[in-house]
Design an enzyme around this catalytic site. Structure first.
Site, PDB file in Angstrom:
ATOM      1  N   SER A  59     -27.885  13.512 -23.192  1.00  0.00           N
ATOM      2  CA  SER A  59     -27.165  14.764 -22.918  1.00  0.00           C
ATOM      3  C   SER A  59     -26.435  14.730 -21.583  1.00  0.00           C
ATOM      4  O   SER A  59     -25.301  15.212 -21.472  1.00  0.00           O
ATOM      5  CB  SER A  59     -28.137  15.943 -22.947  1.00  0.00           C
ATOM      6  OG  SER A  59     -28.786  16.026 -24.194  1.00  0.00           O
TER       7      SER A  59
ATOM      8  N   HIS B   4     -27.937  18.409 -17.724  1.00  0.00           N
ATOM      9  CA  HIS B   4     -26.651  18.838 -18.263  1.00  0.00           C
ATOM     10  C   HIS B   4     -25.635  19.124 -17.157  1.00  0.00           C
ATOM     11  O   HIS B   4     -24.528  18.587 -17.158  1.00  0.00           O
ATOM     12  CB  HIS B   4     -26.832  20.087 -19.130  1.00  0.00           C
ATOM     13  CG  HIS B   4     -27.525  19.807 -20.424  1.00  0.00           C
ATOM     14  ND1 HIS B   4     -27.710  20.768 -21.391  1.00  0.00           N
ATOM     15  CD2 HIS B   4     -28.089  18.675 -20.921  1.00  0.00           C
ATOM     16  CE1 HIS B   4     -28.354  20.241 -22.435  1.00  0.00           C
ATOM     17  NE2 HIS B   4     -28.595  18.975 -22.151  1.00  0.00           N
TER      18      HIS B   4
END
Length: 510
Positions: free
Chosen positions: A293, A344
Site C-alpha cells: 500500500s 499510506h
C-alpha cells in the site's frame, strides 16, 4: 470584401495560437471556427472565434446560447479553475440592432463568465484591444495594408501553421503518456503473487507469527537492527483480499505511472515510496504490518507531481478523479482502525518527493532534484530516529502483544511466557495486555496461581476489561472460591451485556 474578414480571422487565430500560447481545442477550417484555451492565474479562458455575419439581435442571442450550452456540456474538458468564455465574431458589419447587452440577458449560470466581442470593420481595433486586455495579453500589430491578392496568398500559410502547431502539441501530449512500456509493473505483480503463494504454503498469511517470520514490519525486530523488514514488508500481504485489492490498484496505477515516467524511474519511485511509507509506519504504527500500500500510494504521489508540472493537462485527464480516489482512501483509513495510515500517507509523500528527485523524462532541473533528494534523506532519517525512540507508538511492546496473542492461538505457550516476561521488565502502556496474554499461557500450562496473579493485576490496571474478569471468574470457580467467581462474573456481564458467555456463567454460578 469578404477576403479581408477571412484574412483577419486567420491572422487573429494565428497570433493567439503561435504567439500567445493558446491551445487549440477544435478547429474547423471549412466553416472558419476555432475553439482555443488559454490558462492564466488559475483561470481557464475558453475562446471561440468565428467568422460569421450576424444581422439580427435574436440571431446573435441564439448563437451565443448554443455556444454556451456546448461549453456547459463539455465542461469536464476545462477542469482545474474558473472557466471564462470569450466569444469573438469576425464580420464586415455588426448586427443591425443593439447587441452589447445580449450577454447579461442570457448569462444564467453564475459559475461561468461569458464575454462577447464583435470584430466588425468599423470597431475591430477597439474590440480587439478590449479582448487582449481581458486576457492580459500583449496586443499584436495586425498589418492590414496589403493587397487582397497578398491576403489570399497568406491565408493557406496561416491555416497550415495553426494546424501544424495543433498537431505538434497533440503529439507532445501523447508522448507524455507513452514514454515507457509497463514492464516492471507486471514483474511486481508476479513477485507479490508468488510470494503470497509461498508464504501461504508455509503457514497462514493472516498469522502474525508467520508474517514476522517472513519479513513483515515488526517494530521490536527493527529496533534490534532488522531494518531490512522495511523493504521486505512491501512484498507481503495479509490474506487474499488484501493481496487482491493491492494488486488491482498496482495494475491500473502502475501501468499509468510507468508509461509516464519510464521503467527505471518508475522502479525507483516505487521502491523509495515503499521505504518512506514503511519508515513512517514504523514511526507511527505499533502493529505488525505488511503490504504494498505504501508503494502504491507513492505512485499516487508520482501522478500528483505530474499534475504540478502539467497542471492544465492533469485536470483535463485524471486530475479530479485522482484527487477523489486519494481523499476516499484517506477517509477510509481514518474510519477503519486496521488501516495503516502511516504507511499510506508516508508513501504518498515519499512518492511525490522521489518523483521530484528523479523528475519527469526529458526534464533536467538539477537544483530542484537536489533539494528533493536531500529532503527525502533528511525526513527519512528523522522518522527513523523518532521511531527508534518510540516517541509516538511504543511500537516494540505493541508488537509483542500482537505476537504473543498469535502464539497463544497457535499453542506455543512457553514462548508466550518467555516474551511477555522479558517485555514486562519495561512494559510501557501495554502492561495489562502483556499480562493478560501471559495469564492465558500460564493457565494452559497448568499454572493457575500465576494466571490469577496476572489477571488480578490486569483488572487493577484495566478495570473495564471484561475478558479479564471472565477468566478470573473461571479460575476462581475451578478453585472453589465461589464468591470471588460470582463477583468477577457479574462484573464481566455488566461490562459486556451483549456477551452470551458472560451472562451464562453468571447465571450458572448464582
Amino acid at each position: 470584401m469578404f477576403i479581408e474578414q477571412d484574412f483577419y480571422f486567420w491572422k487573429v487565430t494565428h497570433d493567439l495560437v503561435l504567439n500567445q500560447g493558446c491551445e487549440v481545442l477544435h478547429i474547423n477550417t471549412e466553416h472558419k471556427e476555432a475553439w482555443l484555451e488559454y490558462s492564466g492565474k488559475w483561470k481557464n479562458h475558453v475562446i471561440r472565434i468565428k467568422y460569421k455575419q450576424i444581422n439580427w439581435r435574436n440571431e446573435l442571442k441564439r448563437d451565443l446560447q448554443v455556444t454556451y450550452q456546448q461549453l456547459k456540456q463539455n465542461r469536464q474538458i476545462y477542469r482545474g479553475g474558473n472557466v471564462i468564455l470569450h466569444t469573438i465574431y469576425v464580420s464586415e458589419f455588426p448586427p443591425v440592432e443593439e447587441w452589447e447587452n445580449v450577454v447579461s440577458e442570457m448569462n444564467e449560470d453564475k459559475k461561468l463568465n461569458v464575454h462577447l466581442y464583435y470584430f466588425s470593420d468599423e470597431n475591430k481595433d477597439k474590440e480587439r484591444k478590449r479582448f487582449y486586455e481581458a486576457l492580459r495579453l500583449d496586443e499584436p500589430v495586425l498589418e492590414q495594408r496589403i493587397s487582397h491578392n497578398e491576403m489570399e496568398a497568406m491565408i493557406p500559410y496561416l491555416k497550415q501553421q495553426i494546424v501544424s502547431s495543433h498537431r505538434k502539441k497533440q503529439q507532445e501530449v501523447q508522448s507524455l503518456f507513452q514514454f515507457g512500456k509497463p514492464q516492471m509493473t507486471y514483474i511486481l505483480l508476479a513477485v507479490n503473487i508468488l510470494l503470497f503463494m509461498f508464504v501461504e504454503s508455509q503457514g497462514s498469511t493472516t498469522s502474525v507469527s508467520t508474517l514476522i517470520e517472513f519479513g513483515a514490519k515488526y517494530n521490536p525486530a527493527i529496533m534490534e537492527g532488522e531494518w531490512w523488514r522495511i523493504g521486505s514488508s512491501m512484498f507481503l500481504h495479509i490474506g487474499l483480499l488484501h493481496l487482491l485489492m493491492n494488486m488491482l490498484a498496482l495494475y491500473y496505477i502502475g501501468i499509468a505511472v510507468e508509461r509516464i515516467y519510464g521503467t527505471w524511474r518508475f522502479s525507483v519511485i516505487y521502491l523509495l515510496a515503499g521505504i518512506f511509507g514503511g519508515v513512517a509506519s514504523f514511526m507511527l504504527n505499533p502493529h505488525v504490518a505488511a503490504g504494498a500500500s505504501g508503494a502504491i500510494f507513492g505512485l499516487f504521489g508520482a501522478l500528483l507531481y505530474f499534475g504540478v508540472r502539467h497542471r492544465q493537462l492533469f485536470f483535463k485527464t485524471m486530475g479530479w478523479n485522482l484527487i477523489f480516489v486519494i481523499a476516499l482512501n484517506i477517509a477510509f483509513g481514518i474510519m477503519v482502525p486496521q488501516v495503516d495510515n502511516g504507511a499510506h500517507m508516508g508513501g504518498l509523500i515519499g512518492g511525490f518527493i522521489a518523483s521530484a528527485g528523479f523528475n519527469l523524462p526529458k526534464r533536467n532541473d538539477k537544483w530542484l532534484q537536489g533539494i528533493a533528494l536531500t529532503g527525502y534523506i533528511v525526513i527519512l532519517g528523522t522518522m527513523a530516529f523518532i521511531g527508534s525512540e518510540g516517541l509516538f507508538n511504543d511500537g516494540e511492546r505493541m508488537g509483542q502483544v500482537q505476537q504473543t496473542q498469535d502464539l497463544n492461538e497457535s499453542g506455543d505457550y512457553t514462548q508466550v511466557v518467555s516474551i511477555t516476561s522479558e517485555a514486562l521488565a519495561d512494559p510501557g502502556r501495554y502492561e495489562a495486555e502483556l499480562r493478560f496474554n501471559r495469564s492465558y499461557a500460564y493457565n494452559q500450562l497448568s499454572k493457575p496461581e500465576k494466571a490469577i496473579e496476572d489477571l488480578k493485576k490486569v483488572v487493577e490496571l484495566s478495570p473495564d476489561m471484561g475478558e479479564a474478569h471472565y477468566n478470573l471468574a473461571l479460575l476462581y470457580q475451578q478453585k472453589g472460591e465461589k464468591n470471588k467467581a460470582i463477583e468477577h462474573a457479574r462484573t464481566a456481564a455488566d461490562l459486556r451485556p451483549e456477551n452470551q458467555d458472560f451472562q451464562e456463567l453468571t447465571e450458572d454460578l448464582q
